[in-house]
Design a protein around this motif. Structure first.
Motif, PDB file in Angstrom:
ATOM      1  N   ASP A  48       0.804  -1.227   0.000  1.00 28.00           N
ATOM      2  CA  ASP A  48       0.000   0.000   0.000  1.00 28.00           C
ATOM      3  C   ASP A  48       0.833   1.272   0.000  1.00 28.00           C
ATOM      4  O   ASP A  48       0.296   2.367  -0.153  1.00 28.00           O
ATOM      5  CB  ASP A  48      -0.919   0.031   1.236  1.00 28.00           C
ATOM      6  CG  ASP A  48      -1.898  -1.127   1.257  1.00 28.00           C
ATOM      7  OD1 ASP A  48      -2.264  -1.615   0.166  1.00 28.00           O
ATOM      8  OD2 ASP A  48      -2.284  -1.542   2.367  1.00 28.00           O
ATOM      9  N   VAL A  49       2.138   1.155   0.215  1.00 27.76           N
ATOM     10  CA  VAL A  49       3.006   2.333   0.289  1.00 27.76           C
ATOM     11  C   VAL A  49       3.291   2.819  -1.125  1.00 27.76           C
ATOM     12  O   VAL A  49       3.916   2.112  -1.919  1.00 27.76           O
ATOM     13  CB  VAL A  49       4.329   2.005   1.017  1.00 27.76           C
ATOM     14  CG1 VAL A  49       5.226   3.235   1.065  1.00 27.76           C
ATOM     15  CG2 VAL A  49       4.065   1.477   2.421  1.00 27.76           C
ATOM     16  N   PRO A  50       2.830   4.033  -1.458  1.00 30.29           N
ATOM     17  CA  PRO A  50       3.052   4.528  -2.825  1.00 30.29           C
ATOM     18  C   PRO A  50       4.527   4.859  -3.072  1.00 30.29           C
ATOM     19  O   PRO A  50       5.139   5.565  -2.276  1.00 30.29           O
ATOM     20  CB  PRO A  50       2.185   5.785  -2.901  1.00 30.29           C
ATOM     21  CG  PRO A  50       1.992   6.209  -1.493  1.00 30.29           C
ATOM     22  CD  PRO A  50       2.089   4.986  -0.639  1.00 30.29           C
ATOM     23  N   ALA A  51       5.064   4.350  -4.142  1.00 31.30           N
ATOM     24  CA  ALA A  51       6.481   4.546  -4.449  1.00 31.30           C
ATOM     25  C   ALA A  51       6.839   6.023  -4.585  1.00 31.30           C
ATOM     26  O   ALA A  51       7.941   6.437  -4.233  1.00 31.30           O
ATOM     27  CB  ALA A  51       6.851   3.799  -5.732  1.00 31.30           C
ATOM     28  N   GLU A  52       5.912   6.827  -5.073  1.00 36.01           N
ATOM     29  CA  GLU A  52       6.191   8.238  -5.315  1.00 36.01           C
ATOM     30  C   GLU A  52       5.926   9.114  -4.091  1.00 36.01           C
ATOM     31  O   GLU A  52       6.193  10.312  -4.120  1.00 36.01           O
ATOM     32  CB  GLU A  52       5.367   8.750  -6.505  1.00 36.01           C
ATOM     33  CG  GLU A  52       3.867   8.828  -6.259  1.00 36.01           C
ATOM     34  CD  GLU A  52       3.129   7.494  -6.299  1.00 36.01           C
ATOM     35  OE1 GLU A  52       1.943   7.493  -5.936  1.00 36.01           O
ATOM     36  OE2 GLU A  52       3.727   6.467  -6.669  1.00 36.01           O
ATOM     37  N   ALA A  53       5.426   8.550  -3.000  1.00 40.71           N
ATOM     38  CA  ALA A  53       5.084   9.347  -1.823  1.00 40.71           C
ATOM     39  C   ALA A  53       5.298   8.543  -0.541  1.00 40.71           C
ATOM     40  O   ALA A  53       4.431   8.465   0.315  1.00 40.71           O
ATOM     41  CB  ALA A  53       3.645   9.834  -1.920  1.00 40.71           C
ATOM     42  N   VAL A  54       6.477   7.979  -0.389  1.00 42.29           N
ATOM     43  CA  VAL A  54       6.758   7.134   0.774  1.00 42.29           C
ATOM     44  C   VAL A  54       6.716   7.950   2.062  1.00 42.29           C
ATOM     45  O   VAL A  54       6.028   7.594   3.015  1.00 42.29           O
ATOM     46  CB  VAL A  54       8.119   6.415   0.634  1.00 42.29           C
ATOM     47  CG1 VAL A  54       8.474   5.662   1.907  1.00 42.29           C
ATOM     48  CG2 VAL A  54       8.092   5.478  -0.567  1.00 42.29           C
ATOM     49  N   LEU A  58       4.263   7.663   5.312  1.00 40.00           N
ATOM     50  CA  LEU A  58       4.765   7.388   6.659  1.00 40.00           C
ATOM     51  C   LEU A  58       4.271   8.442   7.652  1.00 40.00           C
ATOM     52  O   LEU A  58       3.883   8.109   8.776  1.00 40.00           O
ATOM     53  CB  LEU A  58       6.293   7.334   6.656  1.00 40.00           C
ATOM     54  CG  LEU A  58       6.920   6.137   5.953  1.00 40.00           C
ATOM     55  CD1 LEU A  58       8.429   6.325   5.810  1.00 40.00           C
ATOM     56  CD2 LEU A  58       6.608   4.840   6.674  1.00 40.00           C
ATOM     57  N   TYR A  59       4.262   9.711   7.257  1.00 28.77           N
ATOM     58  CA  TYR A  59       3.764  10.774   8.150  1.00 28.77           C
ATOM     59  C   TYR A  59       2.266  10.593   8.426  1.00 28.77           C
ATOM     60  O   TYR A  59       1.805  10.807   9.544  1.00 28.77           O
ATOM     61  CB  TYR A  59       4.013  12.154   7.564  1.00 28.77           C
ATOM     62  CG  TYR A  59       5.435  12.646   7.697  1.00 28.77           C
ATOM     63  CD1 TYR A  59       6.203  12.344   8.813  1.00 28.77           C
ATOM     64  CD2 TYR A  59       6.004  13.439   6.714  1.00 28.77           C
ATOM     65  CE1 TYR A  59       7.507  12.802   8.932  1.00 28.77           C
ATOM     66  CE2 TYR A  59       7.299  13.908   6.831  1.00 28.77           C
ATOM     67  CZ  TYR A  59       8.047  13.594   7.942  1.00 28.77           C
ATOM     68  OH  TYR A  59       9.325  14.066   8.066  1.00 28.77           O
ATOM     69  N   ARG A  60       1.527  10.234   7.409  1.00 31.73           N
ATOM     70  CA  ARG A  60       0.092  10.015   7.613  1.00 31.73           C
ATOM     71  C   ARG A  60      -0.128   8.845   8.578  1.00 31.73           C
ATOM     72  O   ARG A  60      -0.942   8.933   9.499  1.00 31.73           O
ATOM     73  CB  ARG A  60      -0.591   9.747   6.283  1.00 31.73           C
ATOM     74  CG  ARG A  60      -2.084   9.710   6.388  1.00 31.73           C
ATOM     75  CD  ARG A  60      -2.713   9.641   5.018  1.00 31.73           C
ATOM     76  NE  ARG A  60      -4.117   9.967   5.130  1.00 31.73           N
ATOM     77  CZ  ARG A  60      -4.921  10.063   4.119  1.00 31.73           C
ATOM     78  NH1 ARG A  60      -4.468   9.890   2.905  1.00 31.73           N
ATOM     79  NH2 ARG A  60      -6.184  10.340   4.298  1.00 31.73           N
ATOM     80  N   THR A  61       0.614   7.780   8.386  1.00 31.44           N
ATOM     81  CA  THR A  61       0.536   6.638   9.289  1.00 31.44           C
ATOM     82  C   THR A  61       0.970   7.051  10.694  1.00 31.44           C
ATOM     83  O   THR A  61       0.349   6.655  11.688  1.00 31.44           O
ATOM     84  CB  THR A  61       1.405   5.483   8.767  1.00 31.44           C
ATOM     85  OG1 THR A  61       0.958   5.143   7.441  1.00 31.44           O
ATOM     86  CG2 THR A  61       1.335   4.261   9.655  1.00 31.44           C
ATOM     87  N   SER A 125       6.391  19.348   0.686  1.00 36.16           N
ATOM     88  CA  SER A 125       5.934  20.244  -0.374  1.00 36.16           C
ATOM     89  C   SER A 125       4.409  20.242  -0.402  1.00 36.16           C
ATOM     90  O   SER A 125       3.765  19.455   0.300  1.00 36.16           O
ATOM     91  CB  SER A 125       6.472  19.767  -1.722  1.00 36.16           C
ATOM     92  OG  SER A 125       5.852  18.534  -2.071  1.00 36.16           O
ATOM     93  N   GLY A 126       3.839  21.072  -1.232  1.00 38.76           N
ATOM     94  CA  GLY A 126       2.383  21.138  -1.349  1.00 38.76           C
ATOM     95  C   GLY A 126       1.765  19.810  -1.748  1.00 38.76           C
ATOM     96  O   GLY A 126       0.738  19.401  -1.206  1.00 38.76           O
ATOM     97  N   VAL A 127       2.379  19.115  -2.692  1.00 39.59           N
ATOM     98  CA  VAL A 127       1.864  17.818  -3.135  1.00 39.59           C
ATOM     99  C   VAL A 127       1.939  16.807  -2.000  1.00 39.59           C
ATOM    100  O   VAL A 127       0.994  16.060  -1.743  1.00 39.59           O
ATOM    101  CB  VAL A 127       2.645  17.314  -4.371  1.00 39.59           C
ATOM    102  CG1 VAL A 127       2.279  15.890  -4.714  1.00 39.59           C
ATOM    103  CG2 VAL A 127       2.421  18.232  -5.561  1.00 39.59           C
ATOM    104  N   GLU A 128       3.070  16.788  -1.305  1.00 40.34           N
ATOM    105  CA  GLU A 128       3.235  15.850  -0.191  1.00 40.34           C
ATOM    106  C   GLU A 128       2.282  16.181   0.957  1.00 40.34           C
ATOM    107  O   GLU A 128       1.709  15.285   1.576  1.00 40.34           O
ATOM    108  CB  GLU A 128       4.680  15.875   0.302  1.00 40.34           C
ATOM    109  CG  GLU A 128       5.670  15.345  -0.707  1.00 40.34           C
ATOM    110  CD  GLU A 128       7.108  15.642  -0.340  1.00 40.34           C
ATOM    111  OE1 GLU A 128       7.959  14.789  -0.655  1.00 40.34           O
ATOM    112  OE2 GLU A 128       7.386  16.704   0.252  1.00 40.34           O
TER     113      GLU A 128
END
Length: 157
Positions: A48-54, A58-61, A125-128
């Motif tokens: 479930d960990v997105p490669a482009e937003a690891v 992790l911060y959300r978790t 960043s904004g996207v993250e």
């Protein structure tokens, strides 16, 4: 492939950032255990960990792990910003010792504090930031702008 080498790389790249996330938000003695819980979750849910937003994942978790942890321990008032150690030379941790910064942050809502800290201290960043918050990029930009305005208004003169 999400094997042990993948996890080892995730650990090398992000364990310190997750640890510092908890160090800024939880009693220092709990930071290591909470970090381990997030990393164990990453291993269990590696598909479930997105490669482009690891790191945002992790911060959300980490946010969920921290919320669960707070429910298990003695309640901490929402306005309380944990004391941070200043002996490791991290200027971000030292900022928590500043009375004006603590006063201004304590006056904000939990969400505003989360947004500001994720952006300023965790470097998202904004996207993250949008990924962590589960909202659109535009929504994240607007939320950050509002949080900054509230922080400026709450800053002691």
């Amino acid at each position: 492939m999400r094997d042990e080498a993948w996890f080892d790389q995730l650990y090398r790249d992000h364990a310190t950032a997750v640890y510092r996330y908890f160090l800024r938000r939880a009693p220092g003695g709990d930071a290591e255990d909470l970090t381990a819980e997030v990393l164990a979750t990453a291993w269990r849910r590696r598909a479930d960990v997105p490669a482009e937003a690891v790191l945002p994942w992790l911060y959300r978790t980490a946010g969920y792990v921290l919320a669960n942890h707070r429910r298990k321990v003695v309640p901490v008032p929402v306005a309380t910003v944990p004391d941070a150690p200043t002996d490791d030379g991290d200027p971000l941790l030292a900022a928590l010792a500043d009375d004006d910064a603590r006063t201004a942050l304590a006056a904000l809502t939990e969400r505003d504090r989360q947004i500001l800290v994720l952006h300023a201290w965790e470097g998202l960043s904004g996207v993250e930031l949008a990924e962590v918050l589960g909202i659109s990029r535009g929504g994240a930009d607007a939320a950050l702008s509002r949080a900054r305005s509230r922080l400026a208004a709450a800053w002691p003169d």
